[in-house]
Enzyme design. Structure first.
Site, PDB file in Angstrom:
ATOM      1  N   CYS A   1       0.823  -1.207   0.000  1.00 40.47           N
ATOM      2  CA  CYS A   1       0.000   0.000   0.000  1.00 40.47           C
ATOM      3  C   CYS A   1       0.859   1.260   0.000  1.00 40.47           C
ATOM      4  O   CYS A   1       0.344   2.358  -0.144  1.00 40.47           O
ATOM      5  CB  CYS A   1      -0.944   0.002   1.200  1.00 40.47           C
TER       6      CYS A   1
ATOM      7  N   CYS B   1      -2.709  -3.641   8.154  1.00 34.51           N
ATOM      8  CA  CYS B   1      -2.354  -2.296   8.628  1.00 34.51           C
ATOM      9  C   CYS B   1      -1.898  -2.354  10.085  1.00 34.51           C
ATOM     10  O   CYS B   1      -1.025  -1.586  10.499  1.00 34.51           O
ATOM     11  CB  CYS B   1      -3.542  -1.363   8.510  1.00 34.51           C
TER      12      CYS B   1
HETATM   13 FE1  FES Z   1      -1.529   0.680   4.181  1.00 39.25          FE
HETATM   14 FE2  FES Z   1      -3.503   0.475   5.861  1.00 39.25          FE
HETATM   15  S1  FES Z   1      -3.653   0.465   3.715  1.00 39.25           S
HETATM   16  S2  FES Z   1      -1.431   0.650   6.288  1.00 39.25           S
END
Ligand code: FES
Length: 145
Positions: free
Chosen positions: A34, A103
């Site tokens: 992400c 996360c």
């Molecule tokens: Fe990257 Fe939550 S989407 S830490």
């Protein structure tokens, strides 16, 4: 996606955001999937965590889990701090949606990296603490092996 009230509270009013200038240990990890980054600062005195702060370029769940994780480790011994896992943090927050579980690993890993940094600098051994990873994604690959 449903977030618990506690997650929303810690997201809207995150605790312990910031930097500790003279930190005893600092840890940083990222998640290549992400692109988010988490940095944790610890102030340690007499084997106890006196203060903990974090800074993140992360999503709402990353903010909420780091907020809770830093709250949970304050006042704990180094050994006790290892028990603040992403599972413990999620429980304290009344859960996270499954797609957001990764996360919570950012918070745990950055915390461990900061403990590791402290241990290295001070020549102490924290039983059960593993060397930090740069990217939490690496952890999953390790699990698969
Ligand atoms: Fe990257 Fe939550 S989407 S830490």
């Amino acid at each position: 996606m449903e977030y618990s009230e506690k997650v929303m509270d810690h997201f809207m009013n995150p605790r312990n955001v910031g930097v500790i200038e003279d930190a005893s240990g600092v840890g940083q990890v990222g998640n290549a999937k992400c692109g988010d980054i988490m940095k944790v600062y610890l102030k340690i005195e007499d084997g106890r965590i006196e203060d903990a702060k974090f800074k993140t370029f992360g999503c709402g769940a990353a903010v909420a889990t780091s907020s809770m994780a830093t709250e949970l480790v304050k006042g704990k011994t180094l050994q006790e701090a290892l028990e603040v896992t992403n599972k413990a943090v999620m429980e304290a927050l009344d859960g996270l949606p499954p797609v957001k579980v990764h996360c919570s690993c950012l918070a745990e890993e950055a915390l461990h990296a900061a403990l590791w940094d402290y241990a290295e600098k001070n020549g102490v051994k924290i039983e059960g603490l593993k060397p930090p990873v740069d990217d939490v994604d690496d952890l999953h690959h390790m699990d698969e092996e």
